[in-house]
Design a protein around this motif. Structure first.
Motif, PDB file in Angstrom:
ATOM      1  N   PRO A   1      -7.460  -2.279  -0.058  1.00 53.09           N
ATOM      2  CA  PRO A   1      -7.775  -2.072  -1.483  1.00 53.09           C
ATOM      3  C   PRO A   1      -7.373  -0.740  -2.082  1.00 53.09           C
ATOM      4  O   PRO A   1      -8.077  -0.195  -2.935  1.00 53.09           O
ATOM      5  N   TRP A   2      -6.254  -0.150  -1.635  1.00 54.65           N
ATOM      6  CA  TRP A   2      -5.696   0.959  -2.411  1.00 54.65           C
ATOM      7  C   TRP A   2      -4.180   0.922  -2.330  1.00 54.65           C
ATOM      8  O   TRP A   2      -3.565   1.488  -1.454  1.00 54.65           O
ATOM      9  N   GLY A   3      -3.621   0.211  -3.307  1.00 50.01           N
ATOM     10  CA  GLY A   3      -2.184   0.051  -3.359  1.00 50.01           C
ATOM     11  C   GLY A   3      -1.583   0.535  -4.662  1.00 50.01           C
ATOM     12  O   GLY A   3      -0.393   0.318  -4.914  1.00 50.01           O
ATOM     13  N   ASN A   4      -2.374   1.149  -5.534  1.00 48.11           N
ATOM     14  CA  ASN A   4      -1.872   1.694  -6.789  1.00 48.11           C
ATOM     15  C   ASN A   4      -2.771   2.846  -7.224  1.00 48.11           C
ATOM     16  O   ASN A   4      -3.805   3.114  -6.602  1.00 48.11           O
ATOM     17  N   MET A   5      -2.406   3.516  -8.298  1.00 45.96           N
ATOM     18  CA  MET A   5      -3.133   4.707  -8.713  1.00 45.96           C
ATOM     19  C   MET A   5      -4.562   4.398  -9.127  1.00 45.96           C
ATOM     20  O   MET A   5      -5.483   5.192  -8.890  1.00 45.96           O
ATOM     21  N   PHE A   6      -4.787   3.256  -9.764  1.00 46.09           N
ATOM     22  CA  PHE A   6      -6.149   2.893 -10.158  1.00 46.09           C
ATOM     23  C   PHE A   6      -7.043   2.780  -8.935  1.00 46.09           C
ATOM     24  O   PHE A   6      -8.142   3.366  -8.890  1.00 46.09           O
ATOM     25  N   GLU A   7      -6.610   2.051  -7.937  1.00 43.19           N
ATOM     26  CA  GLU A   7      -7.411   1.879  -6.724  1.00 43.19           C
ATOM     27  C   GLU A   7      -7.554   3.195  -5.966  1.00 43.19           C
ATOM     28  O   GLU A   7      -8.597   3.461  -5.355  1.00 43.19           O
ATOM     29  N   PHE A   8      -6.518   3.995  -6.002  1.00 47.02           N
ATOM     30  CA  PHE A   8      -6.571   5.303  -5.346  1.00 47.02           C
ATOM     31  C   PHE A   8      -7.641   6.187  -5.971  1.00 47.02           C
ATOM     32  O   PHE A   8      -8.428   6.843  -5.263  1.00 47.02           O
ATOM     33  N   ILE A   9      -7.695   6.222  -7.303  1.00 45.35           N
ATOM     34  CA  ILE A   9      -8.678   7.052  -7.997  1.00 45.35           C
ATOM     35  C   ILE A   9     -10.095   6.593  -7.676  1.00 45.35           C
ATOM     36  O   ILE A   9     -10.993   7.409  -7.427  1.00 45.35           O
TER      37      ILE A   9
END
Length: 338
Positions: free
Chosen positions: A123-131
Protein backbone atom coordinates in the motif's frame (compact mmCIF):
# COMPACT_ATOMS: atom_id res chain seq x y z
CA UNK A 1 -5.86 15.32 -10.67
CA UNK A 2 -6.75 11.63 -10.80
CA UNK A 3 -4.56 8.86 -12.06
CA UNK A 4 -5.68 5.25 -12.44
CA UNK A 5 -4.60 2.14 -14.22
CA UNK A 6 -6.79 -0.63 -15.47
CA UNK A 7 -7.07 -3.46 -12.99
CA UNK A 8 -9.28 -5.13 -10.45
CA UNK A 9 -10.08 -2.90 -7.49
CA UNK A 10 -12.13 -3.83 -4.44
CA UNK A 11 -14.53 -0.91 -4.38
CA UNK A 12 -15.78 -1.67 -0.88
CA UNK A 13 -12.27 -1.57 0.55
CA UNK A 14 -11.48 1.53 -1.50
CA UNK A 15 -14.53 3.33 -0.13
CA UNK A 16 -13.67 2.26 3.42
CA UNK A 17 -10.12 3.50 2.98
CA UNK A 18 -11.32 6.90 1.75
CA UNK A 19 -13.71 7.28 4.68
CA UNK A 20 -11.00 6.30 7.14
CA UNK A 21 -8.56 8.94 5.98
CA UNK A 22 -11.16 11.69 6.37
CA UNK A 23 -12.07 10.37 9.82
CA UNK A 24 -8.37 10.21 10.66
CA UNK A 25 -7.82 13.86 9.68
CA UNK A 26 -10.79 14.97 11.79
CA UNK A 27 -9.51 12.91 14.73
CA UNK A 28 -6.01 14.35 14.51
CA UNK A 29 -7.46 17.87 14.27
CA UNK A 30 -9.45 17.28 17.47
CA UNK A 31 -6.34 15.91 19.19
CA UNK A 32 -4.30 18.93 18.08
CA UNK A 33 -6.94 21.25 19.53
CA UNK A 34 -6.78 19.46 22.88
CA UNK A 35 -2.96 19.38 22.87
CA UNK A 36 -2.89 23.11 22.12
CA UNK A 37 -5.19 23.86 25.06
CA UNK A 38 -2.96 21.81 27.35
CA UNK A 39 0.14 23.60 26.08
CA UNK A 40 -1.42 27.03 26.55
CA UNK A 41 -3.31 26.59 29.83
CA UNK A 42 -1.91 23.48 31.51
CA UNK A 43 0.02 23.65 34.74
CA UNK A 44 3.77 23.53 34.36
CA UNK A 45 4.78 20.49 36.40
CA UNK A 46 7.89 18.43 37.01
CA UNK A 47 8.13 15.24 34.96
CA UNK A 48 9.28 12.15 36.77
CA UNK A 49 12.84 11.09 36.05
CA UNK A 50 13.13 8.02 33.86
CA UNK A 51 15.69 5.29 34.31
CA UNK A 52 18.06 4.85 31.39
CA UNK A 53 19.96 1.73 32.39
CA UNK A 54 20.66 -0.39 35.47
CA UNK A 55 23.94 0.07 37.30
CA UNK A 56 25.91 -3.03 36.33
CA UNK A 57 29.36 -1.93 37.41
CA UNK A 58 31.09 -1.29 40.69
CA UNK A 59 33.65 -3.62 42.13
CA UNK A 60 35.78 -5.74 39.86
CA UNK A 61 36.71 -8.30 42.48
CA UNK A 62 34.61 -11.09 41.00
CA UNK A 63 36.02 -10.54 37.56
CA UNK A 64 39.53 -10.36 38.88
CA UNK A 65 39.16 -13.63 40.76
CA UNK A 66 37.80 -15.39 37.73
CA UNK A 67 40.32 -13.96 35.32
CA UNK A 68 43.70 -12.74 36.51
CA UNK A 69 43.31 -13.65 40.16
CA UNK A 70 43.75 -10.04 41.28
CA UNK A 71 41.25 -9.71 44.15
CA UNK A 72 42.26 -6.13 44.88
CA UNK A 73 41.14 -4.71 41.55
CA UNK A 74 38.36 -2.12 41.89
CA UNK A 75 36.89 -0.38 38.88
CA UNK A 76 34.86 2.77 39.40
CA UNK A 77 32.44 3.35 36.54
CA UNK A 78 30.40 6.52 36.31
CA UNK A 79 27.05 5.43 34.92
CA UNK A 80 24.20 7.88 34.44
CA UNK A 81 21.14 5.97 35.58
CA UNK A 82 18.42 8.59 35.39
CA UNK A 83 17.37 11.23 32.92
CA UNK A 84 17.55 14.79 34.07
CA UNK A 85 14.47 16.44 35.51
CA UNK A 86 12.28 18.39 33.13
CA UNK A 87 9.11 20.40 33.27
CA UNK A 88 6.17 20.58 30.89
CA UNK A 89 2.69 22.01 30.78
CA UNK A 90 0.20 19.27 31.66
CA UNK A 91 -3.51 18.83 32.24
CA UNK A 92 -6.15 16.12 32.01
CA UNK A 93 -6.97 17.32 28.51
CA UNK A 94 -3.55 16.07 27.44
CA UNK A 95 -4.45 12.53 28.45
CA UNK A 96 -7.66 12.79 26.46
CA UNK A 97 -5.71 14.16 23.49
CA UNK A 98 -3.32 11.24 23.72
CA UNK A 99 -6.23 8.80 23.62
CA UNK A 100 -7.73 10.61 20.62
CA UNK A 101 -4.35 10.50 18.88
CA UNK A 102 -4.14 6.77 19.52
CA UNK A 103 -7.58 6.35 17.94
CA UNK A 104 -6.39 8.30 14.90
CA UNK A 105 -3.30 6.10 14.70
CA UNK A 106 -5.46 2.96 14.68
CA UNK A 107 -7.56 4.52 11.93
CA UNK A 108 -4.35 5.19 9.98
CA UNK A 109 -3.30 1.56 10.23
CA UNK A 110 -6.76 0.47 9.09
CA UNK A 111 -6.66 2.97 6.21
CA UNK A 112 -3.37 1.61 4.92
CA UNK A 113 -4.53 -2.00 5.24
CA UNK A 114 -7.82 -1.36 3.43
CA UNK A 115 -6.03 0.66 0.75
CA UNK A 116 -3.67 -2.24 0.13
CA UNK A 117 -6.53 -4.73 0.01
CA UNK A 118 -8.45 -2.48 -2.39
CA UNK A 119 -5.52 -2.26 -4.80
CA UNK A 120 -4.31 -5.84 -4.25
CA UNK A 121 -0.71 -4.74 -3.66
CA UNK A 122 1.72 -3.21 -1.17
CA UNK A 123 0.00 0.00 0.00
CA UNK A 124 2.58 2.62 -0.93
CA UNK A 125 3.02 2.94 -4.63
CA UNK A 126 2.46 6.68 -5.15
CA UNK A 127 2.95 9.99 -3.36
CA UNK A 128 -0.49 9.96 -1.74
CA UNK A 129 0.09 6.57 -0.14
CA UNK A 130 3.64 7.55 0.77
CA UNK A 131 2.46 10.65 2.64
CA UNK A 132 -0.19 8.71 4.56
CA UNK A 133 2.38 6.10 5.64
CA UNK A 134 4.94 8.79 6.52
CA UNK A 135 2.43 10.60 8.73
CA UNK A 136 1.44 7.32 10.38
CA UNK A 137 5.06 6.70 11.37
CA UNK A 138 5.37 10.26 12.70
CA UNK A 139 2.27 9.81 14.85
CA UNK A 140 3.61 6.45 16.00
CA UNK A 141 6.82 8.23 17.00
CA UNK A 142 4.77 10.82 18.89
CA UNK A 143 2.94 8.09 20.80
CA UNK A 144 6.22 6.36 21.64
CA UNK A 145 7.77 9.61 22.87
CA UNK A 146 4.64 10.34 24.89
CA UNK A 147 4.90 7.09 26.83
CA UNK A 148 8.68 6.68 26.91
CA UNK A 149 9.69 10.30 27.59
CA UNK A 150 6.39 11.74 28.89
CA UNK A 151 6.56 13.98 25.84
CA UNK A 152 2.91 14.28 24.88
CA UNK A 153 3.51 18.05 24.76
CA UNK A 154 5.00 17.36 21.31
CA UNK A 155 1.49 16.56 20.08
CA UNK A 156 0.79 20.28 19.77
CA UNK A 157 3.69 20.51 17.32
CA UNK A 158 4.01 17.13 15.55
CA UNK A 159 0.34 17.05 14.52
CA UNK A 160 0.67 20.38 12.70
CA UNK A 161 2.88 19.07 9.85
CA UNK A 162 1.00 15.77 9.94
CA UNK A 163 -2.31 17.53 9.26
CA UNK A 164 -0.74 19.78 6.63
CA UNK A 165 0.76 16.82 4.76
CA UNK A 166 -2.43 14.79 4.96
CA UNK A 167 -4.40 17.78 3.69
CA UNK A 168 -2.00 18.20 0.76
CA UNK A 169 -2.20 14.50 0.04
CA UNK A 170 -6.00 14.38 0.01
CA UNK A 171 -6.45 17.66 -1.88
CA UNK A 172 -3.75 17.47 -4.56
CA UNK A 173 -2.06 14.07 -4.55
CA UNK A 174 -4.94 11.66 -4.16
CA UNK A 175 -5.17 8.83 -6.69
CA UNK A 176 -7.71 6.04 -6.88
CA UNK A 177 -6.47 2.60 -5.77
CA UNK A 178 -5.01 0.64 -8.64
CA UNK A 179 -2.09 -1.48 -9.79
CA UNK A 180 1.47 -0.19 -9.69
CA UNK A 181 3.05 1.37 -12.72
CA UNK A 182 5.44 -1.10 -14.42
CA UNK A 183 8.59 0.55 -13.05
CA UNK A 184 7.47 -0.22 -9.52
CA UNK A 185 6.87 -3.93 -9.96
CA UNK A 186 9.69 -5.02 -7.69
CA UNK A 187 10.16 -6.66 -4.33
CA UNK A 188 12.32 -3.65 -3.45
CA UNK A 189 9.17 -1.56 -2.94
CA UNK A 190 8.39 -3.06 0.49
CA UNK A 191 12.10 -3.03 1.39
CA UNK A 192 13.50 0.28 0.18
CA UNK A 193 10.35 2.36 0.53
CA UNK A 194 9.45 0.97 3.96
CA UNK A 195 12.89 1.89 5.31
CA UNK A 196 12.56 5.37 3.78
CA UNK A 197 9.10 5.89 5.26
CA UNK A 198 10.09 4.82 8.77
CA UNK A 199 13.25 6.93 8.71
CA UNK A 200 11.36 9.90 7.29
CA UNK A 201 8.67 9.72 9.98
CA UNK A 202 11.30 9.54 12.71
CA UNK A 203 13.16 12.48 11.17
CA UNK A 204 9.88 14.41 11.24
CA UNK A 205 9.48 13.90 14.98
CA UNK A 206 13.14 14.79 15.52
CA UNK A 207 12.89 17.90 13.35
CA UNK A 208 9.78 19.14 15.15
CA UNK A 209 11.41 18.46 18.52
CA UNK A 210 14.48 20.35 17.28
CA UNK A 211 12.47 23.43 16.30
CA UNK A 212 10.67 23.29 19.65
CA UNK A 213 14.05 23.00 21.35
CA UNK A 214 15.27 26.21 19.72
CA UNK A 215 12.21 28.09 20.99
CA UNK A 216 12.57 26.59 24.49
CA UNK A 217 16.31 27.35 24.58
CA UNK A 218 15.64 30.98 23.67
CA UNK A 219 12.98 31.16 26.40
CA UNK A 220 15.41 29.76 28.97
CA UNK A 221 18.03 32.30 27.92
CA UNK A 222 15.53 35.12 28.40
CA UNK A 223 14.61 33.78 31.84
CA UNK A 224 18.29 33.72 32.77
CA UNK A 225 18.41 37.43 31.95
CA UNK A 226 15.45 38.07 34.23
CA UNK A 227 12.98 38.62 31.39
CA UNK A 228 9.43 37.33 31.54
CA UNK A 229 8.46 34.72 28.92
CA UNK A 230 4.75 34.66 28.14
CA UNK A 231 2.56 32.42 26.01
CA UNK A 232 3.24 28.84 24.96
CA UNK A 233 6.98 29.56 24.67
CA UNK A 234 7.06 30.08 28.43
CA UNK A 235 5.36 26.73 29.04
CA UNK A 236 7.56 24.57 26.85
CA UNK A 237 9.52 21.78 28.53
CA UNK A 238 13.16 22.26 29.35
CA UNK A 239 15.43 22.32 26.29
CA UNK A 240 17.49 19.40 27.64
CA UNK A 241 14.52 17.03 27.32
CA UNK A 242 13.69 18.24 23.81
CA UNK A 243 17.32 17.87 22.77
CA UNK A 244 17.42 14.33 24.16
CA UNK A 245 14.26 13.32 22.27
CA UNK A 246 15.47 14.87 19.03
CA UNK A 247 18.85 13.17 19.29
CA UNK A 248 17.47 9.72 20.03
CA UNK A 249 15.05 9.78 17.12
CA UNK A 250 17.95 10.62 14.81
CA UNK A 251 19.95 7.73 16.28
CA UNK A 252 17.03 5.48 15.32
CA UNK A 253 16.37 6.96 11.88
CA UNK A 254 19.89 7.41 10.53
CA UNK A 255 20.76 3.69 10.12
CA UNK A 256 17.41 3.13 8.39
CA UNK A 257 18.04 6.05 6.06
CA UNK A 258 21.47 4.62 5.28
CA UNK A 259 19.93 1.23 4.54
CA UNK A 260 17.27 2.90 2.37
CA UNK A 261 19.92 4.58 0.22
CA UNK A 262 21.85 1.32 -0.17
CA UNK A 263 18.67 -0.63 -0.98
CA UNK A 264 17.66 2.04 -3.50
CA UNK A 265 21.03 1.74 -5.20
CA UNK A 266 20.66 -2.03 -5.50
CA UNK A 267 17.16 -1.57 -6.90
CA UNK A 268 18.50 0.98 -9.41
CA UNK A 269 21.14 -1.49 -10.54
CA UNK A 270 18.51 -4.17 -11.11
CA UNK A 271 16.13 -1.78 -12.88
CA UNK A 272 18.52 0.40 -14.91
CA UNK A 273 21.88 -1.35 -14.77
CA UNK A 274 23.64 1.21 -12.59
CA UNK A 275 23.92 1.74 -8.85
CA UNK A 276 24.13 5.53 -8.94
CA UNK A 277 23.15 7.94 -11.69
CA UNK A 278 23.20 11.31 -9.93
CA UNK A 279 19.44 11.48 -10.19
CA UNK A 280 18.12 14.52 -8.25
CA UNK A 281 16.41 12.22 -5.74
CA UNK A 282 19.62 10.28 -5.21
CA UNK A 283 21.62 13.48 -4.79
CA UNK A 284 19.23 14.98 -2.24
CA UNK A 285 19.01 11.71 -0.31
CA UNK A 286 22.80 11.74 -0.07
CA UNK A 287 22.81 15.42 0.97
CA UNK A 288 20.40 14.58 3.79
CA UNK A 289 22.60 11.65 4.81
CA UNK A 290 25.70 13.89 4.94
CA UNK A 291 23.90 16.50 7.06
CA UNK A 292 22.66 13.96 9.60
CA UNK A 293 26.07 12.29 9.65
CA UNK A 294 27.58 15.69 10.43
CA UNK A 295 25.04 16.14 13.22
CA UNK A 296 25.91 12.79 14.80
CA UNK A 297 29.62 13.46 14.39
CA UNK A 298 29.29 16.84 16.09
CA UNK A 299 27.45 15.24 18.99
CA UNK A 300 29.77 12.25 19.31
CA UNK A 301 32.99 14.24 19.31
CA UNK A 302 31.70 16.70 21.91
CA UNK A 303 32.06 19.61 19.56
CA UNK A 304 28.85 21.28 18.51
CA UNK A 305 25.96 20.73 20.89
CA UNK A 306 22.87 22.66 21.83
CA UNK A 307 21.53 25.16 19.28
CA UNK A 308 24.41 24.67 16.81
CA UNK A 309 23.80 20.93 16.49
CA UNK A 310 20.03 21.46 16.45
CA UNK A 311 20.29 23.82 13.50
CA UNK A 312 22.05 21.01 11.62
CA UNK A 313 19.16 18.72 12.52
CA UNK A 314 16.58 21.24 11.28
CA UNK A 315 18.53 21.72 8.05
CA UNK A 316 18.58 17.97 7.51
CA UNK A 317 14.83 17.75 8.08
CA UNK A 318 14.22 20.51 5.54
CA UNK A 319 16.26 18.62 2.93
CA UNK A 320 14.21 15.49 3.68
CA UNK A 321 10.97 17.38 3.05
CA UNK A 322 12.39 18.99 -0.09
CA UNK A 323 13.47 15.61 -1.43
CA UNK A 324 10.20 13.85 -0.63
CA UNK A 325 7.93 16.46 -2.13
CA UNK A 326 9.56 19.15 -4.28
CA UNK A 327 12.11 16.89 -6.00
CA UNK A 328 9.61 14.10 -6.54
CA UNK A 329 7.06 16.53 -7.95
CA UNK A 330 9.49 18.34 -10.25
CA UNK A 331 11.33 15.34 -11.61
CA UNK A 332 9.02 12.37 -11.22
CA UNK A 333 5.51 13.68 -11.24
CA UNK A 334 2.90 13.05 -8.58
CA UNK A 335 2.97 9.29 -8.70
CA UNK A 336 6.49 8.31 -7.81
CA UNK A 337 7.86 8.37 -4.33
CA UNK A 338 11.53 7.66 -3.71
Amino acid sequence: MTYTLAGTVDETMASTSDMLIIAMIVTYAAALFLFAIEAAYGKRTNLRAGKLMPVAAGSGKGAGAAGSGDDDLDIDVNVRTTEGEAQASQSNLGRVALGVTTLGFVMGVAQIVTRGLAAGRWPWGNMFEFIVALCLVAVGGLLYASFRYQARFLGAFVLVPVLLLLGIGVKWLYVDPGPLIPALHSYWVPIHVTATIIAGGAFMVSGVAGVTYLVSHRAEARRALGQKVAGIAGRLPSPELLDRISHRFILFAFPLWTFGIIAGSIWADEAWGRFWGWDPKEVWSFISWVIYAAYLHARATGGWRGPKATWINVLGFLTILFNFFAVNYMFSGLHSYA
